[in-house]
Design a protein around this motif. Sequence first.
Motif, PDB file in Angstrom:
ATOM      1  N   ASP A   2      -1.650  -6.413 -11.044  1.00 30.41           N
ATOM      2  CA  ASP A   2      -0.784  -6.599 -12.298  1.00 30.41           C
ATOM      3  C   ASP A   2      -0.125  -7.949 -11.858  1.00 30.41           C
ATOM      4  O   ASP A   2      -0.451  -8.629 -10.808  1.00 30.41           O
ATOM      5  N   GLU A   5       5.585  -9.408 -10.471  1.00 26.34           N
ATOM      6  CA  GLU A   5       7.021  -8.696 -10.698  1.00 26.34           C
ATOM      7  C   GLU A   5       6.699  -7.443 -10.635  1.00 26.34           C
ATOM      8  O   GLU A   5       7.111  -6.388 -10.240  1.00 26.34           O
ATOM      9  N   GLN A   6       5.268  -6.860 -11.461  1.00 29.38           N
ATOM     10  CA  GLN A   6       4.785  -5.586 -11.528  1.00 29.38           C
ATOM     11  C   GLN A   6       4.336  -5.157 -10.063  1.00 29.38           C
ATOM     12  O   GLN A   6       4.636  -3.773  -9.846  1.00 29.38           O
ATOM     13  N   TYR A   8       5.740  -5.895  -6.935  1.00 26.18           N
ATOM     14  CA  TYR A   8       6.920  -5.503  -6.601  1.00 26.18           C
ATOM     15  C   TYR A   8       7.465  -4.259  -7.024  1.00 26.18           C
ATOM     16  O   TYR A   8       8.121  -3.480  -6.320  1.00 26.18           O
ATOM     17  N   ALA A   9       7.686  -3.893  -8.381  1.00 18.81           N
ATOM     18  CA  ALA A   9       7.912  -2.663  -8.836  1.00 18.81           C
ATOM     19  C   ALA A   9       7.563  -1.583  -8.480  1.00 18.81           C
ATOM     20  O   ALA A   9       7.979  -0.316  -8.106  1.00 18.81           O
ATOM     21  N   GLN A  10       5.893  -1.649  -8.424  1.00 18.74           N
ATOM     22  CA  GLN A  10       5.116  -0.529  -7.959  1.00 18.74           C
ATOM     23  C   GLN A  10       5.269   0.022  -6.537  1.00 18.74           C
ATOM     24  O   GLN A  10       5.254   0.980  -5.957  1.00 18.74           O
ATOM     25  N   ARG A  12       8.304  -0.859  -4.686  1.00 15.10           N
ATOM     26  CA  ARG A  12       9.627  -0.192  -4.688  1.00 15.10           C
ATOM     27  C   ARG A  12       9.399   1.289  -4.986  1.00 15.10           C
ATOM     28  O   ARG A  12      10.077   1.893  -4.287  1.00 15.10           O
ATOM     29  N   GLU A  13       8.753   1.418  -6.039  1.00 16.21           N
ATOM     30  CA  GLU A  13       8.688   2.757  -6.620  1.00 16.21           C
ATOM     31  C   GLU A  13       7.842   3.741  -5.536  1.00 16.21           C
ATOM     32  O   GLU A  13       8.467   4.815  -5.221  1.00 16.21           O
ATOM     33  N   HIS A  14       6.846   3.415  -4.902  1.00 20.96           N
ATOM     34  CA  HIS A  14       6.304   4.131  -3.847  1.00 20.96           C
ATOM     35  C   HIS A  14       6.914   4.345  -2.621  1.00 20.96           C
ATOM     36  O   HIS A  14       7.104   5.322  -2.314  1.00 20.96           O
ATOM     37  N   SER A  16      10.235   3.848  -2.235  1.00 20.64           N
ATOM     38  CA  SER A  16      11.524   5.007  -2.555  1.00 20.64           C
ATOM     39  C   SER A  16      11.007   6.190  -2.696  1.00 20.64           C
ATOM     40  O   SER A  16      11.745   7.157  -1.844  1.00 20.64           O
ATOM     41  N   ASN A  99      14.251  -2.380   0.083  1.00 23.49           N
ATOM     42  CA  ASN A  99      14.288  -1.205  -0.557  1.00 23.49           C
ATOM     43  C   ASN A  99      15.505  -0.325  -0.264  1.00 23.49           C
ATOM     44  O   ASN A  99      15.804  -0.146   0.878  1.00 23.49           O
ATOM     45  N   ASN A 126      14.166  -9.751   0.743  1.00 14.92           N
ATOM     46  CA  ASN A 126      12.519  -9.865   0.753  1.00 14.92           C
ATOM     47  C   ASN A 126      12.374 -10.770   1.967  1.00 14.92           C
ATOM     48  O   ASN A 126      12.763 -11.737   2.288  1.00 14.92           O
TER      49      ASN A 126
END
Length: 296
Positions: A2, A5-6, A8-10, A12-14, A16, A99, A126
């Motif tokens: 992706d 930005e996508q 980094y979002a993935q 962060r989710e993982h 977290s 995170n 970051n």
Amino acid sequence: MDSTEQIYAQVREHYSSASRTAAPKYGESVAKSFGYSEDELSNIPEDANLGLSCGNPLAITSLKEGETVIDLGSGAGFDIFLASTKIGSSGRAIGVDINDEMLARAEKIKASRGNSVSNVTFIKGNITSVPLPDVTADLIISNCVINLVPYEEKNLVFKEMYRLLKPGGRVAVSDILAKKPLPDQLRKDVAMYVGCIAGAAEVADYQNWFREAGFKDSVITDTQADLNVYLDTNEDGTKKSGDCCGPVAAVSACDGGDEAKKATPSCSSATTDSGDVGRTDLNEFVGSYKIFAVKD
């Protein structure tokens, strides 16, 4: 994969999710497989070890009393707490992570240790743009984190390391690198990206980024460690038996419900078609590398 930005979002989710895990025996078994000794592990708060290592950066070089060390992507503080035991009260151990939940866990652990870790600080940032002044560190470490940075931004991490180091300062990094170009189904797999596999650059990339940042030379060595340990280890730290183990078990291991799977670098909560990837021998394509450089 992706967009930046996508990605980094993935990530962060993982991570977290990983910050909420509690599988100390799993973490201990993984750490030992990557070279951490019993003595080192006894000096690290158990809750800081989430089984996310791919090497032992503090074994690559030595720390002296009074030095300042920065850990890029410090997570729950695993390596930075160990570093704090080597630099004395006059030294500084600074963990940098983006995170919030990882930082909260690290701060909670620090608070529980009292004055014994008074030389430890955690900051949010970051690793491509660290909120610290130039020439701060004698040593910069990182453990299985640079590979998570999108390829287009990885070079920024090397520039930051050069900026942050004092003259004569060292870089000691453990990371997963690609031994050869990765197949498309592996490179595009979200779970394998947040699991430190699909985002792996090649040795030549790291050598170029070091040179571009200002380092004259770097030493990058394959440790020959078995990356299947993440999938071959049960939550209680024992080795899985039978034919369930290794890369073939990637899909079933990540679909399981135990705490360890949340921290397993090859697992993710992301929706992904990992069937073909699960039948790939990851050791064929990627390896655990120790990386060392000095700023002149």
